[in-house]
Design a protein around this motif. Structure first.
Motif, PDB file in Angstrom:
ATOM      1  N   PHE A 161       8.926   9.299  14.042  1.00 49.15           N
ATOM      2  CA  PHE A 161       9.215   9.702  12.666  1.00 49.15           C
ATOM      3  C   PHE A 161       8.001  10.357  12.019  1.00 49.15           C
ATOM      4  CE2 PHE A 161       9.679   8.561   8.076  1.00 49.15           C
ATOM      5  CZ  PHE A 161      10.780   9.348   7.820  1.00 49.15           C
ATOM      6  N   ASP A 162       8.212  11.478  11.345  1.00 47.50           N
ATOM      7  CA  ASP A 162       7.146  12.162  10.603  1.00 47.50           C
ATOM      8  C   ASP A 162       7.096  11.555   9.205  1.00 47.50           C
ATOM      9  OD1 ASP A 162       5.326  13.810   9.386  1.00 47.50           O
ATOM     10  OD2 ASP A 162       6.501  15.649   9.648  1.00 47.50           O
ATOM     11  N   PHE A 163       6.200  10.600   9.008  1.00 52.10           N
ATOM     12  CA  PHE A 163       6.140   9.901   7.721  1.00 52.10           C
ATOM     13  C   PHE A 163       5.075  10.462   6.802  1.00 52.10           C
ATOM     14  CE2 PHE A 163       3.688   7.467  10.804  1.00 52.10           C
ATOM     15  CZ  PHE A 163       2.470   7.299  10.172  1.00 52.10           C
ATOM     16  N   THR A 164       4.573  11.652   7.127  1.00 51.57           N
ATOM     17  CA  THR A 164       3.644  12.304   6.205  1.00 51.57           C
ATOM     18  C   THR A 164       4.415  12.806   5.000  1.00 51.57           C
ATOM     19  OG1 THR A 164       3.906  14.473   7.226  1.00 51.57           O
ATOM     20  CG2 THR A 164       2.173  13.034   8.120  1.00 51.57           C
ATOM     21  N   THR A 180       0.857  -1.184   0.000  1.00 48.33           N
ATOM     22  CA  THR A 180       0.000   0.000   0.000  1.00 48.33           C
ATOM     23  C   THR A 180       0.895   1.237   0.000  1.00 48.33           C
ATOM     24  OG1 THR A 180      -0.137   0.215   2.419  1.00 48.33           O
ATOM     25  CG2 THR A 180      -1.804  -1.174   1.352  1.00 48.33           C
ATOM     26  N   LYS A 181       0.408   2.299  -0.601  1.00 50.66           N
ATOM     27  CA  LYS A 181       1.185   3.534  -0.674  1.00 50.66           C
ATOM     28  C   LYS A 181       1.486   4.072   0.721  1.00 50.66           C
ATOM     29  CE  LYS A 181       3.087   6.576  -3.305  1.00 50.66           C
ATOM     30  NZ  LYS A 181       4.296   6.190  -4.020  1.00 50.66           N
ATOM     31  N   MET A 206       7.202   3.079   5.968  1.00 51.17           N
ATOM     32  CA  MET A 206       8.381   2.230   6.149  1.00 51.17           C
ATOM     33  C   MET A 206       9.528   2.630   5.218  1.00 51.17           C
ATOM     34  SD  MET A 206       7.317   0.489   8.649  1.00 51.17           S
ATOM     35  CE  MET A 206       8.274  -0.996   8.925  1.00 51.17           C
ATOM     36  N   GLY A 207       9.205   2.973   3.973  1.00 55.02           N
ATOM     37  CA  GLY A 207      10.236   3.381   3.032  1.00 55.02           C
ATOM     38  C   GLY A 207      10.866   4.708   3.410  1.00 55.02           C
ATOM     39  N   GLY A 208      10.018   5.645   3.816  1.00 55.94           N
ATOM     40  CA  GLY A 208      10.541   6.936   4.255  1.00 55.94           C
ATOM     41  C   GLY A 208      11.446   6.795   5.461  1.00 55.94           C
ATOM     42  N   VAL A 226       2.521   1.937  15.379  1.00 56.72           N
ATOM     43  CA  VAL A 226       3.263   3.187  15.177  1.00 56.72           C
ATOM     44  C   VAL A 226       2.433   4.395  15.591  1.00 56.72           C
ATOM     45  CG1 VAL A 226       4.279   4.693  13.418  1.00 56.72           C
ATOM     46  CG2 VAL A 226       4.803   2.250  13.411  1.00 56.72           C
ATOM     47  N   ILE A 227       1.153   4.415  15.248  1.00 54.95           N
ATOM     48  CA  ILE A 227       0.334   5.588  15.576  1.00 54.95           C
ATOM     49  C   ILE A 227      -0.230   5.521  16.991  1.00 54.95           C
ATOM     50  CG2 ILE A 227      -0.239   6.007  13.167  1.00 54.95           C
ATOM     51  CD1 ILE A 227      -3.123   4.981  13.866  1.00 54.95           C
TER      52      ILE A 227
END
Length: 91
Positions: A83-86, A21-22, A28-30, A62-63
């Motif tokens: 981590f700010d993954f926005t 999923t995006k 995770m990628g960020g 995580v949230i």
């Protein structure tokens, strides 16, 4: 033969950006792009274990929606939670 940390980081980065999923890719990628280079072998093993889990479970942990299982109460999880993954955070 054991793989080098460099090869392991490359494999983990690929897995982190190809979750399904995006939203999971961004989270995770960020995180992988921002932090894999500073993680040692133990932390990389913890990150790898998180990548073995279901996306919705990891997202809930995580949230803070769901309690983090004992096995995943690691420095990596603390880093992920901070981590700010926005999309704004990834710029």
């Amino acid at each position: 033969m054991t793989e080098t940390l460099e090869i392991l980081r490359k494999k983990l980065r690929f897995r982190a950006w190809h979750r399904g999923t995006k939203e999971s890719d961004l989270m995770m990628g960020g995180f992988a792009d921002a932090h894999l280079e500073e993680l040692g072998a133990e932390d990389l093993a913890h990150f790898s274990a998180l990548l073995d889990e279901q996306d919705l479970d990891v997202y809930g942990w995580v949230i803070g929606r769901d309690p983090v299982p004992e096995a995943h109460r690691t420095r990596v999880m603390s880093m992920l939670q901070a981590f700010d993954f926005t999309v704004e955070g990834l710029r």
